[in-house]
Motif scaffolding. Sequence first.
Motif, PDB file in Angstrom:
ATOM      1  N   SER A 139      -3.999 -11.511  -4.441  1.00  0.00           N
ATOM      2  CA  SER A 139      -3.046 -11.584  -5.542  1.00  0.00           C
ATOM      3  C   SER A 139      -2.583 -13.025  -5.725  1.00  0.00           C
ATOM      4  O   SER A 139      -1.831 -13.563  -4.907  1.00  0.00           O
ATOM      5  CB  SER A 139      -1.829 -10.684  -5.254  1.00  0.00           C
TER       6      SER A 139
ATOM      7  N   SER B  46       0.830  -1.214   0.000  1.00  0.00           N
ATOM      8  CA  SER B  46       0.000   0.000   0.000  1.00  0.00           C
ATOM      9  C   SER B  46       0.859   1.256   0.000  1.00  0.00           C
ATOM     10  O   SER B  46       0.541   2.245  -0.674  1.00  0.00           O
ATOM     11  CB  SER B  46      -0.927  -0.009   1.219  1.00  0.00           C
TER      12      SER B  46
ATOM     13  N   GLN C  18      -0.777   4.435  -7.952  1.00  0.00           N
ATOM     14  CA  GLN C  18      -1.672   3.389  -8.416  1.00  0.00           C
ATOM     15  C   GLN C  18      -2.265   2.659  -7.214  1.00  0.00           C
ATOM     16  O   GLN C  18      -1.812   2.837  -6.085  1.00  0.00           O
ATOM     17  CB  GLN C  18      -0.931   2.386  -9.309  1.00  0.00           C
ATOM     18  N   SER C  19      -3.271   1.818  -7.470  1.00  0.00           N
ATOM     19  CA  SER C  19      -3.826   1.004  -6.397  1.00  0.00           C
ATOM     20  C   SER C  19      -2.981  -0.246  -6.220  1.00  0.00           C
ATOM     21  O   SER C  19      -2.322  -0.704  -7.164  1.00  0.00           O
ATOM     22  CB  SER C  19      -5.262   0.600  -6.712  1.00  0.00           C
ATOM     23  N   PRO C  20      -2.977  -0.837  -5.027  1.00  0.00           N
ATOM     24  CA  PRO C  20      -2.263  -2.102  -4.849  1.00  0.00           C
ATOM     25  C   PRO C  20      -2.724  -3.173  -5.825  1.00  0.00           C
ATOM     26  O   PRO C  20      -1.902  -3.928  -6.363  1.00  0.00           O
ATOM     27  CB  PRO C  20      -2.575  -2.477  -3.399  1.00  0.00           C
ATOM     28  N   ALA C  21      -4.034  -3.245  -6.065  1.00  0.00           N
ATOM     29  CA  ALA C  21      -4.555  -4.257  -6.991  1.00  0.00           C
ATOM     30  C   ALA C  21      -4.017  -4.043  -8.396  1.00  0.00           C
ATOM     31  O   ALA C  21      -3.660  -5.007  -9.092  1.00  0.00           O
ATOM     32  CB  ALA C  21      -6.083  -4.224  -6.992  1.00  0.00           C
ATOM     33  N   ALA C  22      -3.944  -2.788  -8.829  1.00  0.00           N
ATOM     34  CA  ALA C  22      -3.429  -2.510 -10.182  1.00  0.00           C
ATOM     35  C   ALA C  22      -1.968  -2.922 -10.299  1.00  0.00           C
ATOM     36  O   ALA C  22      -1.544  -3.467 -11.332  1.00  0.00           O
ATOM     37  CB  ALA C  22      -3.596  -1.027 -10.505  1.00  0.00           C
TER      38      ALA C  22
ATOM     39  N   THR D 262       7.602  -3.423  -8.062  1.00  0.00           N
ATOM     40  CA  THR D 262       6.507  -4.186  -7.454  1.00  0.00           C
ATOM     41  C   THR D 262       6.941  -5.622  -7.188  1.00  0.00           C
ATOM     42  O   THR D 262       6.704  -6.169  -6.112  1.00  0.00           O
ATOM     43  CB  THR D 262       5.267  -4.172  -8.359  1.00  0.00           C
TER      44      THR D 262
ATOM     45  N   ALA E 186       2.218   1.645  -3.461  1.00  0.00           N
ATOM     46  CA  ALA E 186       1.136   2.044  -4.367  1.00  0.00           C
ATOM     47  C   ALA E 186       0.887   3.551  -4.275  1.00  0.00           C
ATOM     48  O   ALA E 186       0.654   4.218  -5.297  1.00  0.00           O
ATOM     49  CB  ALA E 186      -0.140   1.271  -4.038  1.00  0.00           C
ATOM     50  N   GLY E 187       0.950   4.093  -3.059  1.00  0.00           N
ATOM     51  CA  GLY E 187       0.786   5.538  -2.912  1.00  0.00           C
ATOM     52  C   GLY E 187       1.896   6.310  -3.576  1.00  0.00           C
ATOM     53  O   GLY E 187       1.658   7.345  -4.221  1.00  0.00           O
TER      54      GLY E 187
END
Length: 480
Positions: A400, A301, A309-313, A363, A304-305
């Motif tokens: 994931s 998270s 982007q979002s963590p899922a993306a 990532t 992602a910030g």
Amino acid sequence: MYLGIDLGTSGVKVLLMDDDQRVVASATAPLRVSNPHDMWSEQDPADWIAATDAAMTQLKADAPKAVGAIRGIGLSGQMHGATLLDAADQVLRPCILWNDTRSHAEAATLDADPAFRQISGNIVFPGFTAPKLVWVKNNEPDTFEKVHKVLLPKDYLRLWLTGGHVSEMSDAAGTSWLDVGGRCWSDQLLEASGMTRDQMPDLVEGSAPSGALRAELANRWGLPSGVIVAGGAGDNAASAVGLGTVAAGDGFVSLGTSGVVFAATDSYLPKPESAVHAFCHALPDTWHQMGVILSAASALSWFAGVAGQSPAALTQALGDTVKPAGAVTFLPYLSGERTPHNDANLRGSFLGLSHSTGTPEMTRALLEGVTYALRDNLAALESAGGHVDALLAVGGGARSRYWLQLIATVLGVPVQIAADGDYGAAFGAARLGLLAATGAAPADICTRPTLEATLDPDLSQKDSFDAGYQRFRSLRIAMG
């Protein structure tokens, strides 16, 4: 109907379960963490009450008939937090949370007393409750003098729900004040921390009644009178009850704010020097071991910030097929570490960056770094006599498939994915509410979920990730 209330770090979740253990409805309300200084992490207990009330109000609106049929309530919550109350049960200061490490010096002082490891079965970690009280004594003496009771977060909710000062074994085991083998408070450890037994709540087993819901709240939410409130559990023990992880060899991996490798045991197996947690389970005469890292899905998270982007993306962009270990290494120690390093001053870093490094490479490095830290945890747990036949996946990061396959491959253990359903801490709390209200046998209630899939280790990638893990360990040592 049975209600589970889970007081997490980022929110409160309430969940309704029927007699057949089917989830009928759920609701959530968010919470925020305050970080007024480096290494500090706090919440206002009044926010827990407001969030619980908001979630219950939503649940009542969504499923009024089901709420009106509730017979038992179970509680789950973030562990180790120090909620300090005066003689009138008024909160004296914001609660110092589990991931607050300001009391690292006080923890080291207590840990130097051999009695703590001998009696509690654990290292005195900075995040545990006892060193927090010593810190308050040293730095806020006026507040310390007014402390009448110390409650863990979910037990402060219980005080509001029932009017009683009560805790249970699994959560109390994380205070450094419990005789974990004997399942009782230790006067010796309390005295060494400047505390007394009178300042502690009463203790019950997690599946036993701890009181009844106050009439005022029963009327407010539309519940029957006299609803039993179970002892409940700390969040990981509650998740274990929800997943049926209650017998030796059962295990799970949690990818939440923190990361956990959890193994149920049928006996008390302390080995403090491993930094593995040896705690009471939420069921009588059972224990468990945990390796805990402080940054798991929270590390994703955070990145992602940074990446916007979002963590899922970020994880979806990697696909489902695990690639060989990358050239970039991530050390996931964003807020210090517990197992196996016990070092509040460790910090994270990316190493091996180049002009060709992009967001996907970073990532992958982040997921690999957290997974290598989980491998450290499993190795420490096995050195302490625990074992797992497979690991059920739980927590936000478990969405994931890439990450779960990575964990199976790096840890060399099958990772199981439960079929659609909610088997987390709130569900486990509801199960404990059922046990307390009905007296049912835990073996009949705490069953394992149906599996959607089992991800076996990819042996073709073993050498690549073994090399990546050794590089990770070398860099960790080089970073001090």
